[in-house]
Design a protein around this motif. Sequence first.
Motif, PDB file in Angstrom:
ATOM      1  N   ILE A   1      -6.208 -27.521  11.599  1.00 52.42           N
ATOM      2  CA  ILE A   1      -6.846 -27.803  12.880  1.00 52.42           C
ATOM      3  C   ILE A   1      -7.705 -26.621  13.304  1.00 52.42           C
ATOM      4  CG2 ILE A   1      -6.481 -28.468  15.278  1.00 52.42           C
ATOM      5  CD1 ILE A   1      -5.408 -30.518  13.385  1.00 52.42           C
ATOM      6  N   GLU A   2      -8.934 -26.916  13.708  1.00 47.00           N
ATOM      7  CA  GLU A   2      -9.811 -25.841  14.171  1.00 47.00           C
ATOM      8  C   GLU A   2      -9.225 -25.181  15.403  1.00 47.00           C
ATOM      9  OE1 GLU A   2     -12.668 -26.317  17.637  1.00 47.00           O
ATOM     10  OE2 GLU A   2     -13.766 -26.715  15.805  1.00 47.00           O
ATOM     11  N   ASN A   3      -9.375 -23.844  15.461  1.00 47.86           N
ATOM     12  CA  ASN A   3      -8.787 -23.055  16.536  1.00 47.86           C
ATOM     13  C   ASN A   3      -9.615 -21.780  16.664  1.00 47.86           C
ATOM     14  OD1 ASN A   3      -6.904 -21.922  18.402  1.00 47.86           O
ATOM     15  ND2 ASN A   3      -5.878 -20.871  16.714  1.00 47.86           N
TER      16      ASN A   3
ATOM     17  N   LEU B   1       1.301 -27.126  11.431  1.00 52.32           N
ATOM     18  CA  LEU B   1       0.003 -26.857  12.041  1.00 52.32           C
ATOM     19  C   LEU B   1      -0.611 -25.635  11.371  1.00 52.32           C
ATOM     20  CD1 LEU B   1      -2.259 -26.910  14.134  1.00 52.32           C
ATOM     21  CD2 LEU B   1      -0.672 -25.929  15.794  1.00 52.32           C
ATOM     22  N   TYR B   2      -1.737 -25.837  10.694  1.00 53.60           N
ATOM     23  CA  TYR B   2      -2.424 -24.778   9.949  1.00 53.60           C
ATOM     24  C   TYR B   2      -3.703 -24.436  10.711  1.00 53.60           C
ATOM     25  CZ  TYR B   2      -4.185 -22.522   5.628  1.00 53.60           C
ATOM     26  OH  TYR B   2      -4.658 -21.644   4.681  1.00 53.60           O
ATOM     27  N   SER B   3      -3.756 -23.222  11.270  1.00 48.05           N
ATOM     28  CA  SER B   3      -4.867 -22.801  12.118  1.00 48.05           C
ATOM     29  C   SER B   3      -6.057 -22.336  11.288  1.00 48.05           C
ATOM     30  CB  SER B   3      -4.394 -21.664  13.031  1.00 48.05           C
ATOM     31  OG  SER B   3      -5.463 -21.046  13.700  1.00 48.05           O
ATOM     32  N   VAL B   4      -7.258 -22.916  11.558  1.00 46.33           N
ATOM     33  CA  VAL B   4      -8.475 -22.529  10.841  1.00 46.33           C
ATOM     34  C   VAL B   4      -9.591 -22.240  11.853  1.00 46.33           C
ATOM     35  CG1 VAL B   4      -7.811 -23.948   8.864  1.00 46.33           C
ATOM     36  CG2 VAL B   4      -9.374 -24.892  10.575  1.00 46.33           C
ATOM     37  N   HIS B   5     -10.748 -21.794  11.337  1.00 46.94           N
ATOM     38  CA  HIS B   5     -11.944 -21.546  12.140  1.00 46.94           C
ATOM     39  C   HIS B   5     -11.799 -20.305  13.013  1.00 46.94           C
ATOM     40  CE1 HIS B   5     -15.522 -22.762  14.673  1.00 46.94           C
ATOM     41  NE2 HIS B   5     -15.927 -23.152  13.467  1.00 46.94           N
TER      42      HIS B   5
END
Length: 373
Positions: free
Chosen positions: A284-286, A315-319
């Motif tokens: 998920i973009e964050n 929940l895998y944080s990306v961006h």
Amino acid sequence: MIAARLRSTSRPHAPSRLRAVLAFAACALLGACSPSSACESPYAASPQFKDCSFQNPPNPEALPSAGSWKIWSRFLVGTKTDTVPTDPIPVQPLTPAQLEALDPQANHMVRLGHSSHLLKLRGKYWLIDPVFSERASPFQWLGPRRFHQPPITLEQLPPIEGLILSHDHYDHLDVATIEYLSQRVQRYFVPLGVKARLVEFGVPAERVAELDWWDKAQHDGIQLVATPAQHFSGRTLNDRNRTLWASWVIQSGEQRIFYSGDSGYFKGFRDIGERFGGFDLAMIENGAYDAYWPSVHMTPEQSVQAFEELRGKVLYSVHNSTFDLAFHTWHDPLDRIADLSEGKKIALATPVIGEVLTIGQPRTNLRWWAGLK
């Protein structure tokens, strides 16, 4: 040499040119410019194509972005604090031998930086939004510069079976990376309109599959579905929304992965979660959120809400953690999503750059950024 092109450094230019470039970058990354009036498109039959451009699904709750000049002027003269780390970002170097040693029956995810990932899906290698260049910009002498180098070089990458793109912005679709990989990837999967971009960069047209939202594709045992997102597209001052943007569902064996791409929060996340019954890993973009563009990117609170509606397990944080694209501190997305996940008992993954995550396997998540300046 490709390495020299990817690591080129900046050089001084006149202030007027600097202002023009910064305005261009703000326009390209945040959607502050208007599209051209031309209306011909081979994608006119798409339900997403209306009034001469691709459009987001109706969302009465979506808040409007600030005006073009307000956004531009803020990037030109606004003050930024702690948006770029002064301490080195930790990177775990990754070797071809380490990749080869990973269990070929499992699904593995390696964070390369920002939204770029290398996947080993049951023995075959895939890439998501690979950006290896020094800057996320149309120019390699100016623009958002990497906080860290990738954990593996382009030259060290194994043969790539598939490459997935979410949209055509510079921090997701990188010219030098695509040009280098053009003949080294068996199959590309992109939203409508992005194929022409890749062909321009040297990718054989027959290797590119274009998908509209809810279209399905299959390659070498991997099932793909392009799913909705709330964002925009464009790489110049007059091509906004000429190409589509998408999130993606990736099915490898019994495991499902969701990748949000870039998206503001919208009710489509709930629809995706209901349709697919949940995900073993939700990327998920964050990051890069701001009150000036509230519906283009999600705040950490919205990222967590999207994750819950997607029915994710991890929940895998990306961006985040690679480019300076907004006005929040570089660690704010990580701080907030870690606190929120802890409070809600959500299994969170904020991997160190270069860390291998094996889907379905237990791991201990660390706040690797704690204490860094």
